[in-house]
Every structure is written in C-alpha cells, then in structure tokens.
Design a protein around this motif. Structure first.
Motif, PDB file in Angstrom:
ATOM      1  N   LEU A 182       0.815  -1.214   0.000  1.00  0.00           N
ATOM      2  CA  LEU A 182       0.000   0.000   0.000  1.00  0.00           C
ATOM      3  C   LEU A 182       0.850   1.268   0.000  1.00  0.00           C
ATOM      4  O   LEU A 182       0.300   2.371  -0.134  1.00  0.00           O
ATOM      5  N   ASP A 183       2.173   1.114   0.168  1.00  0.00           N
ATOM      6  CA  ASP A 183       3.101   2.249   0.184  1.00  0.00           C
ATOM      7  C   ASP A 183       2.693   3.276   1.250  1.00  0.00           C
ATOM      8  O   ASP A 183       2.669   4.489   0.990  1.00  0.00           O
ATOM      9  N   LEU A 184       2.375   2.785   2.445  1.00  0.00           N
ATOM     10  CA  LEU A 184       1.931   3.675   3.516  1.00  0.00           C
ATOM     11  C   LEU A 184       3.053   4.620   3.933  1.00  0.00           C
ATOM     12  O   LEU A 184       4.211   4.224   4.045  1.00  0.00           O
ATOM     13  N   LYS A 185       2.666   5.874   4.189  1.00  0.00           N
ATOM     14  CA  LYS A 185       3.617   6.901   4.612  1.00  0.00           C
ATOM     15  C   LYS A 185       3.024   7.693   5.771  1.00  0.00           C
ATOM     16  O   LYS A 185       1.815   7.633   6.028  1.00  0.00           O
ATOM     17  N   GLU A 186       3.859   8.422   6.446  1.00  0.00           N
ATOM     18  CA  GLU A 186       3.436   9.277   7.556  1.00  0.00           C
ATOM     19  C   GLU A 186       2.265  10.163   7.131  1.00  0.00           C
ATOM     20  O   GLU A 186       2.318  10.850   6.101  1.00  0.00           O
ATOM     21  N   GLY A 187       1.177  10.089   7.913  1.00  0.00           N
ATOM     22  CA  GLY A 187       0.024  10.930   7.663  1.00  0.00           C
ATOM     23  C   GLY A 187      -0.988  10.392   6.677  1.00  0.00           C
ATOM     24  O   GLY A 187      -2.074  10.975   6.526  1.00  0.00           O
ATOM     25  N   ASP A 188      -0.684   9.282   5.989  1.00  0.00           N
ATOM     26  CA  ASP A 188      -1.658   8.708   5.056  1.00  0.00           C
ATOM     27  C   ASP A 188      -2.910   8.273   5.800  1.00  0.00           C
ATOM     28  O   ASP A 188      -2.844   7.778   6.935  1.00  0.00           O
ATOM     29  N   ARG A 189      -4.053   8.416   5.141  1.00  0.00           N
ATOM     30  CA  ARG A 189      -5.312   7.911   5.690  1.00  0.00           C
ATOM     31  C   ARG A 189      -5.536   6.494   5.175  1.00  0.00           C
ATOM     32  O   ARG A 189      -5.596   6.259   3.963  1.00  0.00           O
ATOM     33  N   ASP A 210     -20.861  -0.870   9.153  1.00  0.00           N
ATOM     34  CA  ASP A 210     -20.854  -1.582   7.879  1.00  0.00           C
ATOM     35  C   ASP A 210     -20.019  -0.777   6.886  1.00  0.00           C
ATOM     36  O   ASP A 210     -20.119   0.457   6.835  1.00  0.00           O
ATOM     37  N   TYR A 211     -19.202  -1.470   6.105  1.00  0.00           N
ATOM     38  CA  TYR A 211     -18.349  -0.753   5.147  1.00  0.00           C
ATOM     39  C   TYR A 211     -19.189   0.067   4.181  1.00  0.00           C
ATOM     40  O   TYR A 211     -18.740   1.093   3.660  1.00  0.00           O
ATOM     41  N   ARG A 212     -20.434  -0.363   3.942  1.00  0.00           N
ATOM     42  CA  ARG A 212     -21.309   0.358   3.009  1.00  0.00           C
ATOM     43  C   ARG A 212     -21.764   1.703   3.561  1.00  0.00           C
ATOM     44  O   ARG A 212     -22.285   2.534   2.820  1.00  0.00           O
ATOM     45  N   ASP A 213     -21.575   1.896   4.877  1.00  0.00           N
ATOM     46  CA  ASP A 213     -21.999   3.139   5.512  1.00  0.00           C
ATOM     47  C   ASP A 213     -20.844   4.102   5.764  1.00  0.00           C
ATOM     48  O   ASP A 213     -21.035   5.153   6.387  1.00  0.00           O
ATOM     49  N   VAL A 214     -19.643   3.775   5.297  1.00  0.00           N
ATOM     50  CA  VAL A 214     -18.498   4.680   5.428  1.00  0.00           C
ATOM     51  C   VAL A 214     -18.636   5.772   4.374  1.00  0.00           C
ATOM     52  O   VAL A 214     -18.747   5.496   3.180  1.00  0.00           O
ATOM     53  N   THR A 215     -18.617   7.030   4.821  1.00  0.00           N
ATOM     54  CA  THR A 215     -18.840   8.147   3.889  1.00  0.00           C
ATOM     55  C   THR A 215     -17.777   9.233   3.987  1.00  0.00           C
ATOM     56  O   THR A 215     -17.906  10.275   3.331  1.00  0.00           O
ATOM     57  N   ASP A 216     -16.736   9.005   4.808  1.00  0.00           N
ATOM     58  CA  ASP A 216     -15.779  10.090   5.059  1.00  0.00           C
ATOM     59  C   ASP A 216     -14.493   9.935   4.261  1.00  0.00           C
ATOM     60  O   ASP A 216     -13.417  10.246   4.731  1.00  0.00           O
ATOM     61  N   GLY A 217     -14.608   9.482   3.007  1.00  0.00           N
ATOM     62  CA  GLY A 217     -13.437   9.464   2.148  1.00  0.00           C
ATOM     63  C   GLY A 217     -13.059  10.884   1.741  1.00  0.00           C
ATOM     64  O   GLY A 217     -13.726  11.850   2.123  1.00  0.00           O
ATOM     65  N   PRO A 218     -12.003  11.072   0.979  1.00  0.00           N
ATOM     66  CA  PRO A 218     -11.199   9.995   0.382  1.00  0.00           C
ATOM     67  C   PRO A 218     -10.117   9.485   1.321  1.00  0.00           C
ATOM     68  O   PRO A 218      -9.641  10.198   2.204  1.00  0.00           O
ATOM     69  N   TYR A 219      -9.745   8.229   1.100  1.00  0.00           N
ATOM     70  CA  TYR A 219      -8.634   7.591   1.809  1.00  0.00           C
ATOM     71  C   TYR A 219      -7.477   7.396   0.826  1.00  0.00           C
ATOM     72  O   TYR A 219      -7.695   7.194  -0.374  1.00  0.00           O
ATOM     73  N   VAL A 264     -17.975   0.542  -3.769  1.00  0.00           N
ATOM     74  CA  VAL A 264     -17.872   1.358  -2.559  1.00  0.00           C
ATOM     75  C   VAL A 264     -16.412   1.671  -2.253  1.00  0.00           C
ATOM     76  O   VAL A 264     -16.045   2.824  -1.969  1.00  0.00           O
ATOM     77  N   LEU A 265     -15.544   0.651  -2.308  1.00  0.00           N
ATOM     78  CA  LEU A 265     -14.138   0.878  -1.992  1.00  0.00           C
ATOM     79  C   LEU A 265     -13.483   1.781  -3.020  1.00  0.00           C
ATOM     80  O   LEU A 265     -12.667   2.649  -2.670  1.00  0.00           O
ATOM     81  N   TYR A 266     -13.840   1.614  -4.286  1.00  0.00           N
ATOM     82  CA  TYR A 266     -13.297   2.495  -5.327  1.00  0.00           C
ATOM     83  C   TYR A 266     -13.689   3.947  -5.051  1.00  0.00           C
ATOM     84  O   TYR A 266     -12.864   4.870  -5.147  1.00  0.00           O
ATOM     85  N   GLY A 267     -14.956   4.155  -4.667  1.00  0.00           N
ATOM     86  CA  GLY A 267     -15.425   5.506  -4.401  1.00  0.00           C
ATOM     87  C   GLY A 267     -14.794   6.150  -3.185  1.00  0.00           C
ATOM     88  O   GLY A 267     -14.720   7.376  -3.091  1.00  0.00           O
ATOM     89  N   LEU A 268     -14.322   5.333  -2.224  1.00  0.00           N
ATOM     90  CA  LEU A 268     -13.723   5.869  -1.003  1.00  0.00           C
ATOM     91  C   LEU A 268     -12.251   6.223  -1.161  1.00  0.00           C
ATOM     92  O   LEU A 268     -11.676   6.872  -0.282  1.00  0.00           O
ATOM     93  N   LEU A 269     -11.627   5.810  -2.261  1.00  0.00           N
ATOM     94  CA  LEU A 269     -10.210   6.085  -2.473  1.00  0.00           C
ATOM     95  C   LEU A 269      -9.989   7.411  -3.185  1.00  0.00           C
ATOM     96  O   LEU A 269     -10.769   7.798  -4.071  1.00  0.00           O
TER      97      LEU A 269
END
Length: 433
Positions: A193-200, A255-264, A287-292
């Motif tokens: 995922l190439d996570l870095k400091e501060g990534d969501r 539920d993952y379908r109720d997550v609305t605070d993207g983008p991640y 849903v996951l595509y829309g949250l990124l």
C-alpha cells in the motif's frame, strides 16, 4: 449388534465399490478396516443415523460436533483420506451415505438402515446456525452472521490465534514463528500500500485491530478500522489505548457500506471479502473504489475456490455455512479480478499464498489442541470441536489445492495518469527471503 464395525465396513465397501480408506471402531467396541490406518470412531448409532438422514458433509459434521464421531490418530490424515468421499467425488463415486439412496444398491442400503436403527436422528447440535432473517447479505443479516462467528469471546480467539490476534493467512519464512509470520504479513500489506506518515488508511473488517496498530505504529498512518463485531471493537480499542495510539486510530462498529468520510489514501481488506457474497461483490468493489483518492491503493486479501463447471452449485459449503461463516461464499480468483476491474480498478499485482495459509491453520490447530480444556470452558465442547474440524479441514483443502488465498493490489489510477507503482512491481519484497 455384535461386531457392528465389520458389518458397517462390509456395507460401506459394497456401496462404494472399493475399500475403506480408514479403520472403523463402532459403538460396541468392535473394529474393522485396514490395519495401521487412522481410526474413525462411531461412538453412538446416532452418528450413523445423522449421516444417513443427511447424506454428505453436513450429516458427518453434525455427528462430529455432537461428539458422536471422533478420530484416533492424525486428524489431518483422516481428513485427507476421506476427502474423496466428502469433497472430491465424481459421478462414479457419490459417497457412502449418498450411495445408500441409490436404488441399484437397495439391499445394502436397507442393511445400513437396520444397522443405524429405525429412530430418526436427534436435532442438530446447538452450535448450528438457526433463525437467519432477511435476504442474504442485507445489513441486518450480515450483522447476525458476523456475530455468530466472531462474538464468541476474545479470550477464545487469543488462545487460538496467539498474541498477534491476526485471523488471516500469515506470511512465512522457513523456521519462523507464527508471531513473526503474522507481523511479516501485516508489513507486506503496508509496503504494498506504500503507507507513509500521515496517510489515511481504511481497514475494512479490522478484526481486533492488528493491521491498524501496525500501520499507525510502524508507518505513521492515520487509520479508521470498521467491523460489525462489538467484541472485536472492544478488544481493538483496548489494545490501541494500551499502545497510546488513540490519536491515530479510530475503531467503528460500522458496515463498510456506511463509510462516507473518504477519500482515503489506501484501503486494506484482509480476510473480509469472503463475507460479502456474490450478490454484493460488485457493490463492495464500487464502494471501496469511491472511497479512495485518485492514485489510492486497495489491498484485497481473499480466499478463493477452484472454478467448477456449475458455479452456483459450489458457491456455499454446507459445513461452513451452518457452523462457521454463515452466508460466506468463495469465488474463483478470476471472478474477483474481473469484478475489481469492472469497478474501475487497475489490478497491478496478484500474489498467491495458498501454502502459507495451510501452515497458518496448522499452527492455529496446534494452539487449540495444546489448551483444549480451557478452550472448551471458554466456549462449549461443540464449538471447540467445530473450530478444530474447520481449521484442520481448511488446512487440508489448501494443501490439496481445493481452495487458495490471494492478495490483489489494485489502484484507482487517474485517467490519464500513472499508477504510481515502481517499475519493478515486486519492490516490496526486496530484502526478504
């Protein structure tokens, strides 16, 4: 009912058209079958009744969970020898108790019924799922399914999983411990995922918080973890507080379908997609595509099954559905990849970890067996037997290539644009064995 084992073995061989792969010990103490083979023990005629009245896998499982059926010797060897009767039958080998319904074998079938006794089997064990309501993979029914599997006590899961509290395939190096292999798996995900400091990071199906803790502690990520299990969430929040990371990690019962605070910037989904179901999988991917955020990465770690000619007939395993993961479904790897692409993802890497999961499951079974009495006290004798059989049978299924597990690295690639991945796409494995 003298020498019930010999009578049962003779009838079984007649119905199967070949020798038994295991030795039998019947309720009267008699034994029959190949010498030196592991022993399948029928402690009560009720086990035979269950298997005749419910031919195939579910009847066998009910007898096992009730304690009427047991094994003496190597459980893995017994499961391996019986796999041809229970899971890998072809048209000419319908299995012992299904064969008992064959009109061509009526005489042997009648004898088998007389041996079992005329009384119907008792009700299924209490551990079997009951009372499912609503359509499959509605929010309500998914909450019920998750609660059945995960809300059985965090102490029980710690006994089985060990201190890592990671309930998915580990990433092994020769001679490594379970804890090391689980740490390496979490780090593999973080590097992909190439996570870095501060990534969501959104961790879908966050379990007991292990991936969230690793991402925040080792990479400085800000993490939201979602689970439908209240017991998991309670444990995860406690672990996060103990490590002083409450400012970086939020755990939600959601539920993952109720997550609305993207983008991640990144999403990890490790061992969760098996719960989604075929009817919801495209929605899951959308849903996951829309949250990124554009350029964001998804790491989807998921068990797969081998493709079958009749896809619908093999979607749900009766044992798993009734006792382990209600409504759980496994899809072939190709179907998962296609659905991710249909949702807009660019799938950049797929890594198969089948052998790694077999090793992981064998370690979990060893943990359970080493502290069996405590496990029984924490849950119930039947539930402990469910977990022992499910994990051992799953290990054999991975070893025989009936099922696999794969990590899909997918990118929400901007159009036009670049994926942001290194030119050598396996750069995350450099420096590892």
């Amino acid at each position: 009912m003298a020498d019930a084992a010999s009578r049962l073995a003779n009838l079984a061989e007649e119905l199967l058209g070949g020798p038994l792969p295991v030795r039998l010990r019947a309720w009267d103490g008699s034994e029959a079958g190949p010498a030196g083979a592991p022993v399948l023990i029928l402690r009560d005629r009720r086990a035979l009744r269950r298997m005749i009245w419910k031919p195939g896998e579910l009847g066998v499982v009910r007898a096992w969970v009730a304690g009427e059926l047991d094994v003496e010797g190597d459980l893995y060897e017994v499961l391996d020898r019986l796999s041809g009767l229970l899971w890998e039958r072809d048209g000419d080998s319908p299995g012992l108790f299904a064969a008992a319904r064959d009109p061509r074998l009526r005489a042997a079938a009648r004898s088998l019924l007389r041996l079992a006794g005329p009384v119907p089997p008792p009700a299924p064990p209490a551990e079997e799922v009951r009372g499912r309501s609503g359509g499959r993979h509605t929010r309500r029914r998914d909450r019920q399914a998750i609660s059945h599997h995960y809300d059985v006590g965090n102490e029980f899961y710690e006994l089985v999983l060990g201190p890592s509290m990671v309930y998915s395939c580990a990433y092994w190096t020769p001679g490594g411990t379970l804890e090391e292999a689980q740490r390496d798996k979490l780090d593999l995900v973080a590097r992909k995922l190439d996570l870095k400091e501060g990534d969501r990071l959104l961790d879908v199906g966050c379990g007991w918080g292990s991936m969230a803790l690793h991402a925040a502690r080792e990479y400085g990520a800000r993490v939201v973890g979602v689970t439908l299990s209240r017991e998991q969430a309670t444990c995860a929040r406690k672990r996060i507080a103990e490590e002083g990371l409450t400012d970086r990690i939020e755990i939600r019962v959601q539920d993952y379908r109720d997550v609305t605070d993207g983008p991640y910037d990144a999403i990890s989904s490790i061992g969760m997609a098996e719960h989604v179901g075929a009817v919801r999988y495209r929605e899951y991917a959308d849903v996951l595509y829309g949250l990124l955020a554009p350029g964001g990465r998804l790491l989807n770690h998921q068990i797969s099954r081998r493709p079958e000619p009749d896809e619908a007939a093999y979607a749900i395993d009766p044992f798993i559905d009734a006792y382990v993961f209600p409504d759980g479904e496994l899809a072939p790897m190709g179907r998962t990849l296609t659905t991710l692409e249909d949702a807009g993802f660019e799938v950049r890497d797929v890594e198969a970890l089948r052998e790694h999961y077999a090793l992981t499951l064998r370690r979990w079974v060893a943990n359970l067996e080493a502290d069996w009495d405590r496990a029984v006290r924490l849950v119930s004798p039947g539930r402990a037997r469910v977990w022992r059989l499910y994990m051992a049978a799953s290990a054999v299924s991975f070893e025989r290539n009936r099922i696999g597990v794969n990590q899909f690295l997918a990118v929400k690639t901007p159009v036009p644009g670049t994926s942001g991945l290194p030119l050598r796409t396996r750069a995350w494995t450099e420096g590892t064995d």
